[in-house]
Motif scaffolding. Sequence first.
Motif, PDB file in Angstrom:
ATOM      1  N   GLY A   1      35.760  21.441  27.087  1.00 18.37           N
ATOM      2  CA  GLY A   1      37.212  21.629  27.308  1.00 18.37           C
ATOM      3  C   GLY A   1      37.728  21.672  25.951  1.00 18.37           C
ATOM      4  O   GLY A   1      36.914  21.505  24.938  1.00 18.37           O
ATOM      5  N   ARG A   2      39.056  21.985  25.870  1.00 22.57           N
ATOM      6  CA  ARG A   2      39.643  22.427  24.599  1.00 22.57           C
ATOM      7  C   ARG A   2      39.895  21.192  23.920  1.00 22.57           C
ATOM      8  O   ARG A   2      39.795  21.141  22.674  1.00 22.57           O
ATOM      9  CB  ARG A   2      41.190  22.934  25.019  1.00 22.57           C
ATOM     10  N   GLY A   3      40.377  20.042  24.436  1.00 25.59           N
ATOM     11  CA  GLY A   3      40.313  18.703  23.831  1.00 25.59           C
ATOM     12  C   GLY A   3      41.327  18.891  22.558  1.00 25.59           C
ATOM     13  O   GLY A   3      42.416  19.559  22.446  1.00 25.59           O
ATOM     14  N   LEU A   4      40.969  18.348  21.416  1.00 19.05           N
ATOM     15  CA  LEU A   4      41.601  18.599  20.205  1.00 19.05           C
ATOM     16  C   LEU A   4      41.774  20.112  19.704  1.00 19.05           C
ATOM     17  O   LEU A   4      42.599  20.473  19.043  1.00 19.05           O
ATOM     18  CB  LEU A   4      40.764  17.872  18.904  1.00 19.05           C
ATOM     19  N   ASN A   5      41.182  20.883  20.284  1.00 17.56           N
ATOM     20  CA  ASN A   5      41.137  22.567  19.930  1.00 17.56           C
ATOM     21  C   ASN A   5      42.029  23.348  20.659  1.00 17.56           C
ATOM     22  O   ASN A   5      42.055  24.393  21.070  1.00 17.56           O
ATOM     23  CB  ASN A   5      39.572  22.990  20.183  1.00 17.56           C
ATOM     24  N   ALA A   6      42.917  22.655  21.390  1.00 17.24           N
ATOM     25  CA  ALA A   6      44.258  23.020  22.278  1.00 17.24           C
ATOM     26  C   ALA A   6      45.296  23.412  21.154  1.00 17.24           C
ATOM     27  O   ALA A   6      45.124  22.860  20.066  1.00 17.24           O
ATOM     28  CB  ALA A   6      44.817  22.056  23.434  1.00 17.24           C
ATOM     29  N   GLN A   7      46.008  24.391  21.412  1.00 14.64           N
ATOM     30  CA  GLN A   7      47.196  24.644  20.732  1.00 14.64           C
ATOM     31  C   GLN A   7      48.015  23.417  20.425  1.00 14.64           C
ATOM     32  O   GLN A   7      48.049  22.806  21.310  1.00 14.64           O
ATOM     33  CB  GLN A   7      48.024  25.703  21.427  1.00 14.64           C
ATOM     34  N   TRP A   8      48.517  23.332  19.496  1.00 12.21           N
ATOM     35  CA  TRP A   8      49.730  22.170  19.191  1.00 12.21           C
ATOM     36  C   TRP A   8      50.727  22.003  20.283  1.00 12.21           C
ATOM     37  O   TRP A   8      51.168  21.076  20.489  1.00 12.21           O
ATOM     38  CB  TRP A   8      50.431  22.337  17.853  1.00 12.21           C
ATOM     39  N   THR A   9      51.144  23.216  20.875  1.00 12.32           N
ATOM     40  CA  THR A   9      52.129  23.043  22.013  1.00 12.32           C
ATOM     41  C   THR A   9      51.434  22.414  23.344  1.00 12.32           C
ATOM     42  O   THR A   9      52.256  22.112  24.287  1.00 12.32           O
ATOM     43  CB  THR A   9      52.658  24.440  22.231  1.00 12.32           C
ATOM     44  N   ASN A  10      50.155  22.274  23.182  1.00 11.69           N
ATOM     45  CA  ASN A  10      49.483  21.499  24.357  1.00 11.69           C
ATOM     46  C   ASN A  10      48.865  20.256  24.242  1.00 11.69           C
ATOM     47  O   ASN A  10      47.677  19.849  24.645  1.00 11.69           O
ATOM     48  CB  ASN A  10      48.496  22.626  25.040  1.00 11.69           C
ATOM     49  N   GLY A  11      49.319  19.885  22.992  1.00 11.84           N
ATOM     50  CA  GLY A  11      48.961  18.409  22.504  1.00 11.84           C
ATOM     51  C   GLY A  11      47.479  18.548  21.655  1.00 11.84           C
ATOM     52  O   GLY A  11      46.976  17.298  21.418  1.00 11.84           O
ATOM     53  N   GLY A  12      47.076  19.635  21.119  1.00 11.91           N
ATOM     54  CA  GLY A  12      45.951  19.747  20.386  1.00 11.91           C
ATOM     55  C   GLY A  12      46.334  19.884  18.963  1.00 11.91           C
ATOM     56  O   GLY A  12      47.372  19.692  18.665  1.00 11.91           O
TER      57      GLY A  12
END
Length: 338
Positions: free
Chosen positions: A319-330
Motif C-alpha cells: 500500500g502507499r502508506g507513508l509513500n502517499a502524496q502529502w495531499t493524501n496524508g503521506g
Amino acid sequence: MNKSVFLGALTVAGLMAGVAAAGTMDDVKARGKLNCGVTTGLVGFAAPDANGVWNGFDVSVCRAVAAAVLGDQNAVEFVPTTGKTRFTALASGEIDLLARNTTWTFSRDVDLKFEFIGVNYYDGQGFMVPKSLGVSSAKELDGATVCIQTGTTTELNLADFFRSNNISYEPVPIETNAEAQQQYLAGACDVYTTDASGLAATRATFEAPGDHVILPEIISKEPLGPLVRHGDSEWGDIARWTLNALIAAEEYGVTSANIEELAKGTNNPEINRLLGTEGTLGEMLGLDKEWAKRAIAANGNYGEIFAKNIGENSPVGLGRGLNAQWTNGGLLYAPPFR
C-alpha cells in the motif's frame, strides 16, 4: 596565512571543486550511458527479466535520470551491488548513481562522503517468519536464528532491538537477498529481517507466500533513497530534481498518458515550468528544457512507477502508506518548480 595567499588558495579550491562538480555529467555524456548501482535482485525494486532487461521501482529512477541527461531511458548500465560492495562502487567512480534501497543515515551522508538526493521510499525494518512457527510478535523471538544481510543498517537495528528487549538471537550472516531467501526457505534461520518492503518483495516470489507471516513490529526508520558522491553538486542537483519531477508530476496530475498533451502548454504555470514550456529550469541544470518531460515519460510519474512495480495490484502488494502524496496524508512532498 596572508590575505593574498588565502585568496589564492580559495581560488584554487574553487577551481578544483568546479572540476569535480562538472565531472560526473561530463563523464556520463561522453560515455553515452549512465552507470547505475542497483541491488543484485529484489523483485519489484530491481531485477532482470528473462531477457536480462532490468525493471523495478529503483531501476525506474536510473532510467528517469538517463532520459533526462541522455535522452534515452535505456542508456543505462546496471551494476549489481551487495550491501557490502555498493558504497565502494560509488566512492570509486565505478557507478555514477546508487539507487539500491539504501537508508539515508548520518554516517553514510557525512562520514562516507555521500549525498542522498531525496527519499523514494519511506520504510522500516520488519521480520518474516514461517506461519508454522506460531509467533505473532517479534518480542517472542528469544533464541531465534536470524538471517541478516551484512554491511546494512538492518544488522545494527537487529542488535539494538534484541538488546533493548533483553532477548537473544543467533545471526546467520548473508550477503544478498537471494542467499537470504535460500537460507530462510531451507530452514537455516527461523527469521528473515530486512526492510518491510524487501520482505514483501521476497515473500511474493515464494511458491506458497501464505505460509509466511510478516510480524507487526516495525523497529526502525528506513528512509530509502538514491545517492551520489560528495563534491559534485551539479550532478546531485540533476539526480535530486529528476526524482522531484517524478513526485511533482503525480501531484499535478501529469501522467505518461497525458504528458504530450500537457507539454503543449496549460493554464498551470507550475506544470508549464516542469515540462519546459515556460521558464529556464533546464538551462539552470545544464540540460535542455524537456529534461523533466523525458524523465516522466520514461516510466510515468511516481504513482505510476509505484503501482506498476510494488503497488497493491502487483505481486509485491504494498500500500502507499507513508509513500502517499502529502495531499493524501503521506510524506511525499516535492519542493516547488519555480
